[in-house]
Design a protein around this motif. Structure first.
Motif, PDB file in Angstrom:
ATOM      1  N   GLU A 178       6.216  29.914  85.298  1.00 14.57           N
ATOM      2  CA  GLU A 178       4.852  29.837  84.771  1.00 14.57           C
ATOM      3  C   GLU A 178       4.764  30.508  83.399  1.00 14.57           C
ATOM      4  O   GLU A 178       4.163  29.975  82.466  1.00 14.57           O
ATOM      5  CB  GLU A 178       3.864  30.483  85.736  1.00 14.57           C
ATOM      6  N   LYS A 179       5.396  31.678  83.268  1.00 12.25           N
ATOM      7  CA  LYS A 179       5.398  32.375  81.984  1.00 12.25           C
ATOM      8  C   LYS A 179       6.131  31.567  80.917  1.00 12.25           C
ATOM      9  O   LYS A 179       5.676  31.480  79.771  1.00 12.25           O
ATOM     10  CB  LYS A 179       6.042  33.758  82.131  1.00 12.25           C
ATOM     11  N   ALA A 180       7.244  30.975  81.290  1.00 15.23           N
ATOM     12  CA  ALA A 180       8.011  30.164  80.335  1.00 15.23           C
ATOM     13  C   ALA A 180       7.188  28.968  79.870  1.00 15.23           C
ATOM     14  O   ALA A 180       7.127  28.669  78.671  1.00 15.23           O
ATOM     15  CB  ALA A 180       9.324  29.704  80.971  1.00 15.23           C
ATOM     16  N   ALA A 181       6.540  28.288  80.801  1.00 13.62           N
ATOM     17  CA  ALA A 181       5.715  27.127  80.449  1.00 13.62           C
ATOM     18  C   ALA A 181       4.567  27.531  79.528  1.00 13.62           C
ATOM     19  O   ALA A 181       4.253  26.822  78.562  1.00 13.62           O
ATOM     20  CB  ALA A 181       5.180  26.457  81.710  1.00 13.62           C
ATOM     21  N   GLN A 182       3.949  28.679  79.802  1.00 13.75           N
ATOM     22  CA  GLN A 182       2.853  29.160  78.960  1.00 13.75           C
ATOM     23  C   GLN A 182       3.332  29.460  77.534  1.00 13.75           C
ATOM     24  O   GLN A 182       2.675  29.081  76.566  1.00 13.75           O
ATOM     25  CB  GLN A 182       2.220  30.420  79.565  1.00 13.75           C
ATOM     26  N   GLN A 183       4.466  30.127  77.425  1.00 13.30           N
ATOM     27  CA  GLN A 183       4.981  30.459  76.091  1.00 13.30           C
ATOM     28  C   GLN A 183       5.311  29.196  75.296  1.00 13.30           C
ATOM     29  O   GLN A 183       4.984  29.100  74.112  1.00 13.30           O
ATOM     30  CB  GLN A 183       6.213  31.354  76.189  1.00 13.30           C
ATOM     31  N   ILE A 184       5.939  28.248  75.947  1.00 17.49           N
ATOM     32  CA  ILE A 184       6.318  27.019  75.249  1.00 17.49           C
ATOM     33  C   ILE A 184       5.079  26.215  74.877  1.00 17.49           C
ATOM     34  O   ILE A 184       5.003  25.661  73.777  1.00 17.49           O
ATOM     35  CB  ILE A 184       7.338  26.222  76.087  1.00 17.49           C
ATOM     36  N   GLN A 185       4.080  26.196  75.731  1.00 13.99           N
ATOM     37  CA  GLN A 185       2.823  25.508  75.412  1.00 13.99           C
ATOM     38  C   GLN A 185       2.145  26.154  74.208  1.00 13.99           C
ATOM     39  O   GLN A 185       1.593  25.460  73.354  1.00 13.99           O
ATOM     40  CB  GLN A 185       1.891  25.493  76.622  1.00 13.99           C
ATOM     41  N   GLN A 186       2.192  27.481  74.118  1.00 13.56           N
ATOM     42  CA  GLN A 186       1.605  28.180  72.970  1.00 13.56           C
ATOM     43  C   GLN A 186       2.332  27.819  71.674  1.00 13.56           C
ATOM     44  O   GLN A 186       1.707  27.680  70.620  1.00 13.56           O
ATOM     45  CB  GLN A 186       1.643  29.691  73.176  1.00 13.56           C
ATOM     46  N   LEU A 187       3.646  27.677  71.751  1.00 14.58           N
ATOM     47  CA  LEU A 187       4.435  27.341  70.562  1.00 14.58           C
ATOM     48  C   LEU A 187       4.317  25.871  70.185  1.00 14.58           C
ATOM     49  O   LEU A 187       4.449  25.523  69.006  1.00 14.58           O
ATOM     50  CB  LEU A 187       5.909  27.685  70.799  1.00 14.58           C
TER      51      LEU A 187
ATOM     52  N   ILE B 205      12.184  24.650  80.223  1.00 14.24           N
ATOM     53  CA  ILE B 205      11.297  25.612  80.894  1.00 14.24           C
ATOM     54  C   ILE B 205      12.025  26.375  82.000  1.00 14.24           C
ATOM     55  O   ILE B 205      12.039  27.610  81.990  1.00 14.24           O
ATOM     56  CB  ILE B 205      10.003  24.926  81.380  1.00 14.24           C
ATOM     57  N   PRO B 206      12.681  25.700  82.962  1.00 11.43           N
ATOM     58  CA  PRO B 206      13.379  26.485  83.995  1.00 11.43           C
ATOM     59  C   PRO B 206      14.565  27.284  83.453  1.00 11.43           C
ATOM     60  O   PRO B 206      14.829  28.399  83.913  1.00 11.43           O
ATOM     61  CB  PRO B 206      13.831  25.442  85.018  1.00 11.43           C
ATOM     62  N   GLU B 207      15.262  26.754  82.433  1.00 12.55           N
ATOM     63  CA  GLU B 207      16.391  27.496  81.866  1.00 12.55           C
ATOM     64  C   GLU B 207      15.906  28.751  81.141  1.00 12.55           C
ATOM     65  O   GLU B 207      16.497  29.819  81.279  1.00 12.55           O
ATOM     66  CB  GLU B 207      17.190  26.612  80.906  1.00 12.55           C
ATOM     67  N   TYR B 208      14.827  28.626  80.378  1.00 15.71           N
ATOM     68  CA  TYR B 208      14.259  29.762  79.666  1.00 15.71           C
ATOM     69  C   TYR B 208      13.754  30.803  80.668  1.00 15.71           C
ATOM     70  O   TYR B 208      13.954  32.007  80.490  1.00 15.71           O
ATOM     71  CB  TYR B 208      13.138  29.270  78.746  1.00 15.71           C
ATOM     72  N   ALA B 209      13.135  30.343  81.730  1.00 17.03           N
ATOM     73  CA  ALA B 209      12.663  31.243  82.781  1.00 17.03           C
ATOM     74  C   ALA B 209      13.836  32.021  83.383  1.00 17.03           C
ATOM     75  O   ALA B 209      13.761  33.251  83.537  1.00 17.03           O
ATOM     76  CB  ALA B 209      11.933  30.448  83.866  1.00 17.03           C
ATOM     77  N   GLN B 210      14.926  31.333  83.678  1.00 17.34           N
ATOM     78  CA  GLN B 210      16.096  31.986  84.271  1.00 17.34           C
ATOM     79  C   GLN B 210      16.719  33.004  83.328  1.00 17.34           C
ATOM     80  O   GLN B 210      17.186  34.056  83.776  1.00 17.34           O
ATOM     81  CB  GLN B 210      17.140  30.945  84.695  1.00 17.34           C
ATOM     82  N   GLU B 211      16.726  32.705  82.032  1.00 15.09           N
ATOM     83  CA  GLU B 211      17.268  33.660  81.055  1.00 15.09           C
ATOM     84  C   GLU B 211      16.465  34.962  81.096  1.00 15.09           C
ATOM     85  O   GLU B 211      17.031  36.052  81.051  1.00 15.09           O
ATOM     86  CB  GLU B 211      17.238  33.070  79.640  1.00 15.09           C
ATOM     87  N   HIS B 212      15.143  34.836  81.197  1.00 13.25           N
ATOM     88  CA  HIS B 212      14.303  36.036  81.256  1.00 13.25           C
ATOM     89  C   HIS B 212      14.493  36.790  82.570  1.00 13.25           C
ATOM     90  O   HIS B 212      14.445  38.025  82.580  1.00 13.25           O
ATOM     91  CB  HIS B 212      12.826  35.669  81.057  1.00 13.25           C
TER      92      HIS B 212
END
Length: 159
Positions: free
Chosen positions: A40-49, A20-27
């Protein structure tokens, strides 16, 4: 030789805490998301998937094991779309752990993934790579992946 085996729940949870934090940092680095909203956005996307976590249907979490070492050297997260004919797969995450990078394990893992895809009847494997990740893009291109879409952007100076 590389083996791809189902990831354990413990390994899944440990990786999710980093993902989650790594994906957030990439964005953030790509300029897609403001830093204050990114996790927060990263966590939401991963939760959806992954609404059911490791047990989410169509999602495959695979540990990358180097037989000669007798240990896990990384992991792959693969989503399979069975609605397409033949089925297609999308790599959501591909990590070679830091101590094992630049030793050929990434190339071997992608080759092992092709074998697994063939066994599963998957006709295409796709992925996304952030533009600033030159090492990953070079690995994928050497492995035979081709650009299917290209999105470019330019920052406007003074704004």
């Amino acid at each position: 030789m590389i083996q791809l085996n189902p990831l354990s729940e413990d390994d899944f949870q440990a990786h999710l805490a980093l993902l989650i934090p790594e994906y957030a940092q990439e964005h953030v680095a790509a300029g897609n998301w403001p830093a204050e909203e990114a996790e927060e956005k990263a966590a939401q996307q991963i939760q959806q998937l992954l609404p059911q976590g490791l047990a989410t249907p169509g999602q495959y979490w695979l540990g990358i094991y180097a037989e000669e070492l007798g240990e896990k050297v990384g992991l792959l997260w693969l989503a399979v779309n069975e609605q397409r004919r033949p089925p297609t797969a999308f790599i959501y995450d591909f990590v070679i752990d830091e101590p094992y990078r630049r030793r050929g394990y990434g190339r071997l893992a992608l080759r092992a993934l092709e074998d697994k895809a063939r066994e599963m009847g998957i006709g295409q494997i796709a992925l996304h790579v952030f533009g600033h990740n030159h090492a990953a893009r070079a690995l994928y291109e050497k492995a035979g992946y081709e650009v299917t879409n290209l999105q470019l952007a330019k920052k406007v100076e003074g704004v």
